[in-house]
Design a protein around this motif. Structure first.
Motif, PDB file in Angstrom:
ATOM      1  N   HIS A   1       0.887  -1.174   0.000  1.00  0.00           N
ATOM      2  CA  HIS A   1       0.000   0.000   0.000  1.00  0.00           C
ATOM      3  C   HIS A   1       0.925   1.224   0.000  1.00  0.00           C
ATOM      4  O   HIS A   1       1.973   1.198   0.656  1.00  0.00           O
TER       5      HIS A   1
ATOM      6  N   VAL B   1       1.006   4.112   1.456  1.00  0.00           N
ATOM      7  CA  VAL B   1       1.456   4.695   2.724  1.00  0.00           C
ATOM      8  C   VAL B   1       1.210   3.805   3.935  1.00  0.00           C
ATOM      9  O   VAL B   1       1.824   4.000   4.978  1.00  0.00           O
ATOM     10  N   GLY B   2       0.321   2.830   3.817  1.00  0.00           N
ATOM     11  CA  GLY B   2      -0.052   2.011   4.982  1.00  0.00           C
ATOM     12  C   GLY B   2       0.589   0.635   4.974  1.00  0.00           C
ATOM     13  O   GLY B   2      -0.007  -0.324   5.454  1.00  0.00           O
ATOM     14  N   ARG B   3       1.798   0.522   4.415  1.00  0.00           N
ATOM     15  CA  ARG B   3       2.573  -0.714   4.297  1.00  0.00           C
ATOM     16  C   ARG B   3       1.901  -1.707   3.351  1.00  0.00           C
ATOM     17  O   ARG B   3       2.376  -1.949   2.272  1.00  0.00           O
ATOM     18  N   SER B   4       0.755  -2.313   3.755  1.00  0.00           N
ATOM     19  CA  SER B   4       0.131  -3.258   2.824  1.00  0.00           C
ATOM     20  C   SER B   4      -1.381  -3.147   2.900  1.00  0.00           C
ATOM     21  O   SER B   4      -1.928  -2.487   3.797  1.00  0.00           O
TER      22      SER B   4
ATOM     23  N   LEU C   1       3.334  -5.693  13.848  1.00  0.00           N
ATOM     24  CA  LEU C   1       2.346  -4.718  13.357  1.00  0.00           C
ATOM     25  C   LEU C   1       2.950  -3.314  13.334  1.00  0.00           C
ATOM     26  O   LEU C   1       3.949  -3.048  14.017  1.00  0.00           O
TER      27      LEU C   1
ATOM     28  N   ASN D   1      -3.548   1.601  17.608  1.00  0.00           N
ATOM     29  CA  ASN D   1      -3.989   1.515  16.213  1.00  0.00           C
ATOM     30  C   ASN D   1      -4.287   0.093  15.758  1.00  0.00           C
ATOM     31  O   ASN D   1      -4.586  -0.125  14.592  1.00  0.00           O
ATOM     32  N   ASN D   2      -4.201  -0.879  16.664  1.00  0.00           N
ATOM     33  CA  ASN D   2      -4.416  -2.262  16.232  1.00  0.00           C
ATOM     34  C   ASN D   2      -5.435  -3.038  17.042  1.00  0.00           C
ATOM     35  O   ASN D   2      -5.916  -4.059  16.585  1.00  0.00           O
TER      36      ASN D   2
ATOM     37  N   SER E   1      -5.688  -7.660  12.493  1.00  0.00           N
ATOM     38  CA  SER E   1      -5.021  -6.346  12.530  1.00  0.00           C
ATOM     39  C   SER E   1      -4.060  -6.195  11.359  1.00  0.00           C
ATOM     40  O   SER E   1      -3.947  -5.143  10.756  1.00  0.00           O
TER      41      SER E   1
ATOM     42  N   PHE F   1      -6.320  -5.910   7.633  1.00  0.00           N
ATOM     43  CA  PHE F   1      -7.356  -4.992   7.139  1.00  0.00           C
ATOM     44  C   PHE F   1      -7.090  -3.521   7.428  1.00  0.00           C
ATOM     45  O   PHE F   1      -6.937  -3.123   8.578  1.00  0.00           O
ATOM     46  N   ASN F   2      -7.105  -2.750   6.366  1.00  0.00           N
ATOM     47  CA  ASN F   2      -7.029  -1.301   6.494  1.00  0.00           C
ATOM     48  C   ASN F   2      -8.428  -0.730   6.688  1.00  0.00           C
ATOM     49  O   ASN F   2      -9.427  -1.433   6.549  1.00  0.00           O
ATOM     50  N   HIS F   3      -8.436   0.571   6.984  1.00  0.00           N
ATOM     51  CA  HIS F   3      -9.707   1.254   7.244  1.00  0.00           C
ATOM     52  C   HIS F   3     -10.277   1.895   5.980  1.00  0.00           C
ATOM     53  O   HIS F   3      -9.533   2.377   5.122  1.00  0.00           O
TER      54      HIS F   3
ATOM     55  N   PHE G   1      -2.632   8.028  10.024  1.00  0.00           N
ATOM     56  CA  PHE G   1      -2.764   8.102   8.564  1.00  0.00           C
ATOM     57  C   PHE G   1      -3.819   9.121   8.175  1.00  0.00           C
ATOM     58  O   PHE G   1      -4.627   9.557   9.006  1.00  0.00           O
ATOM     59  N   THR G   2      -3.763   9.511   6.918  1.00  0.00           N
ATOM     60  CA  THR G   2      -4.781  10.409   6.367  1.00  0.00           C
ATOM     61  C   THR G   2      -5.687   9.553   5.505  1.00  0.00           C
ATOM     62  O   THR G   2      -5.204   8.886   4.576  1.00  0.00           O
TER      63      THR G   2
HETATM   64  C1  LIG Z   1      -4.626  -2.419  11.848  1.00  0.00           C
HETATM   65  S1  LIG Z   1      -3.231  -1.888  10.960  1.00  0.00           S
HETATM   66  C2  LIG Z   1      -3.649  -2.370   9.333  1.00  0.00           C
HETATM   67  C3  LIG Z   1      -2.567  -3.171   8.666  1.00  0.00           C
HETATM   68  C4  LIG Z   1      -1.432  -2.364   8.090  1.00  0.00           C
HETATM   69  N1  LIG Z   1      -1.765  -1.865   6.776  1.00  0.00           N
HETATM   70  C5  LIG Z   1      -0.140  -3.181   7.998  1.00  0.00           C
HETATM   71  O1  LIG Z   1       0.441  -3.262   6.926  1.00  0.00           O
HETATM   72  O2  LIG Z   1       0.248  -3.730   9.036  1.00  0.00           O
HETATM   73  C6  LIG Z   1      -3.503  -0.176  11.114  1.00  0.00           C
HETATM   74  C7  LIG Z   1      -2.451   0.699  10.463  1.00  0.00           C
HETATM   75  O3  LIG Z   1      -2.494   0.527   9.053  1.00  0.00           O
HETATM   76  C8  LIG Z   1      -2.387   1.773   8.390  1.00  0.00           C
HETATM   77  N2  LIG Z   1      -3.658   2.057   7.703  1.00  0.00           N
HETATM   78  C9  LIG Z   1      -4.858   1.489   7.941  1.00  0.00           C
HETATM   79  N3  LIG Z   1      -5.791   1.949   7.111  1.00  0.00           N
HETATM   80  C10 LIG Z   1      -5.193   2.846   6.326  1.00  0.00           C
HETATM   81  C11 LIG Z   1      -5.640   3.672   5.269  1.00  0.00           C
HETATM   82  N4  LIG Z   1      -6.905   3.676   4.863  1.00  0.00           N
HETATM   83  N5  LIG Z   1      -4.728   4.487   4.671  1.00  0.00           N
HETATM   84  C12 LIG Z   1      -3.446   4.500   5.081  1.00  0.00           C
HETATM   85  N6  LIG Z   1      -2.954   3.739   6.083  1.00  0.00           N
HETATM   86  C13 LIG Z   1      -3.811   2.914   6.699  1.00  0.00           C
HETATM   87  C14 LIG Z   1      -2.105   2.809   9.457  1.00  0.00           C
HETATM   88  O4  LIG Z   1      -0.735   2.930   9.607  1.00  0.00           O
HETATM   89  C15 LIG Z   1      -2.718   2.182  10.687  1.00  0.00           C
HETATM   90  O5  LIG Z   1      -2.136   2.625  11.888  1.00  0.00           O
END
Ligand SMILES: C[S@@+](CC[C@H](N)C(=O)[O-])C[C@H]1O[C@@H](n2cnc3c(N)ncnc32)[C@H](O)[C@@H]1O
Length: 441
Positions: A19, A21-24, A153, A185-186, A206, A209-211, A268-269
């Motif tokens: 992803h 900005v949100g890693r994956s 995480l 955040n998890n 955790s 799934f992203n938001h 995150f934004t």
């Molecule tokens: C529960 S984790 C989700 C898994 C995360 N994407 C990962 O790779 O481990 C929550 C974190 O994911 C990222 N994240 C979740 N939803 C996002 C979104 N819609 N846009 C960007 N970053 C997001 C943020 O860094 C947040 O603190």
């Protein structure tokens, strides 16, 4: 095995891709119909809210009268359905906590914590107690994978220091701090019938799934006697192979405050279609103060939603959202409408309640994805208003029809979400009770 590898987190249903900005992010490997279960994940650690203590089993969360739960004879502070739950909890971590629990919770260092930090402290204690007992030799066990996944995480944006914890352990302070930095955040609020009763850690969910504020999936919890609570991710609508699967981290109706929550709590934004529209609108004006003007806005809202094909908040096309309706996005607009509905329903003002209900439903259709639980909960409240009016005062065919329609519509929403939480007293049970009662009319 690296817990951070995408391959380890592949299931037959989903896979991870990078992803921006949100890693994956989590991608559907197959198509899902509305209501299908995407992931099922048992709790790694959880803790009941103080108000639930002694009402629910500390192991399986079964809701029971305090008379029928058995107290732990060691600490007298944990309650269980029976010996099976007690023994399971003992093995999964309570034995690391039991002897120290009362002096820990009565210590000034614990007592001085704010309530939410006390919950964190208890959850962190439960996590460490459980992790200590996870057999490090069983490198491929699910429990070990879950713990390694939690450790890997993304940390939250705030670096608050970890609270004091209960069990004796051999984890270095930096590791405890690292684990705690993943909390905000998890972690999940565990709910039954959409009311939070506990907090818990579900590492795989955790990690995956992203938001989104217009999510295509949602989280529910399954309670089974003698088993740890299970988190399930359910498709709210049909999801195609290749779609990203997102869940809501917070109520999408927090249209004004959510940006700050994402920023401070999650780091995150949000760039979902709904947030893009809200950003394009800019400053959201407060709702009109006068009753006549407020009602005029409600009427405009209903007219707009009636002809709208797809919500601009799900497509992200802000040009389709009339700016004269911007005030309906003010958080006080929803609360005012809900209060109008509840007050009129309570006072038996059926017509007034139905007017507010129509406006509230229109607003929900605009800002929530289809089949979102809040939509079903409101329709059920509307059905109850119809029923109360039928039994207390006027009995007309139009009210019976409205009751029938509402019950069908509420059932449709909850069929997608499916059974969740405590087996009794939920919305599905209430719908059945009202449907049966209706036959006696
Ligand atoms: C529960 S984790 C989700 C898994 C995360 N994407 C990962 O790779 O481990 C929550 C974190 O994911 C990222 N994240 C979740 N939803 C996002 C979104 N819609 N846009 C960007 N970053 C997001 C943020 O860094 C947040 O603190």
């Amino acid at each position: 095995m690296s817990s951070d590898s995408f391959d380890d987190l592949q299931t037959k249903n989903v896979f991870l891709v990078p992803h921006a900005v949100g890693r994956s992010k989590c991608i559907a490997k197959i198509a899902f119909s509305a209501g299908s279960t995407i992931l099922s994940n048992s709790s790694f650690a959880d803790v009941l809210l103080p108000s639930e203590k002694s009402h629910r089993c500390d192991y399986c969360h079964h809701l029971s009268g305090s008379d029928s739960l058995k107290r732990c004879t060691g600490c007298a502070s944990f309650y269980y359905c029976d010996q099976i739950c007690q023994s399971m909890d003992w093995k999964s971590g309570h034995r690391k906590i039991c002897g120290l629990y009362n002096s820990y919770t009565s210590a000034s260092s614990f007592q001085a914590l704010e309530e939410h930090k006390k919950m964190d402290a208890l959850l962190l204690s439960s996590l460490i107690a459980h992790a200590t007992l996870v057999d490090a030799n069983e490198r491929n066990s699910d429990e070990n994978t879950a713990f390694l996944t939690f450790q890997a995480l993304l940390p939250g944006p705030m670096a608050a220091s970890a609270p004091p914890i209960c069990p004796k352990h051999s984890f270095p302070a930096e590791v405890i701090q690292e684990l705690y930095s993943r909390f905000e955040n998890n972690n999940f609020s565990i709910h039954s019938h959409f009311k939070t009763y506990a907090h818990g850690i579900f590492p795989i969910a955790s990690r995956l799934f992203n938001h989104s504020c217009m999510p295509n999936a949602a989280v529910k919890f399954i309670l089974v006697v003698h088993k740890p609570v299970k988190l399930e991710v359910v498709a709210l609508r049909a999801i195609s192979k290749g779609d990203e699967i997102c869940i809501p981290y917070i109520d999408p109706a927090l249209l004004q405050t959510r940006t700050t929550i994402f920023d401070l709590t999650y780091g995150f934004t949000c760039c979902c279609p709904s947030c893009n529209v809200v950003r394009a609108i800019g400053m959201i004006p407060g709702p009109p103060k006068g009753q006549v003007e407020f009602q005029a806005v409600c009427k405009r809202l209903r007219e707009f939603v009636e002809v709208m094909r797809l919500s601009p908040f799900s497509t992200g096309d802000d040009s389709l959202f009339p700016r004269d309706l911007a005030c309906v996005l003010h958080e006080s607009f929803i609360s005012t409408l809900s209060e109008h509905f509840s007050a009129a329903s309570h006072d038996g003002q059926y017509d007034v309640a139905m007017e507010s209900s129509k406006s509230l439903s229109a607003l929900y259709q605009l800002i929530y994805p289809p089949n979102y639980p809040q939509i079903g909960l409101h329709i059920l409240e509307k059905a109850k208003t119809c029923w109360n009016h039928l039994v207390r005062s006027t009995h007309t065919m139009s009210i019976v029809t409205e009751l029938e329609r509402s019950l069908v519509a509420a059932r449709e929403v909850f069929m997608v979400i499916g059974l969740e939480g405590d087996p009794d007293n939920g919305p599905v049970a209430e719908i059945s009770i009202l449907s049966d009662a209706k036959k006696s009319l």
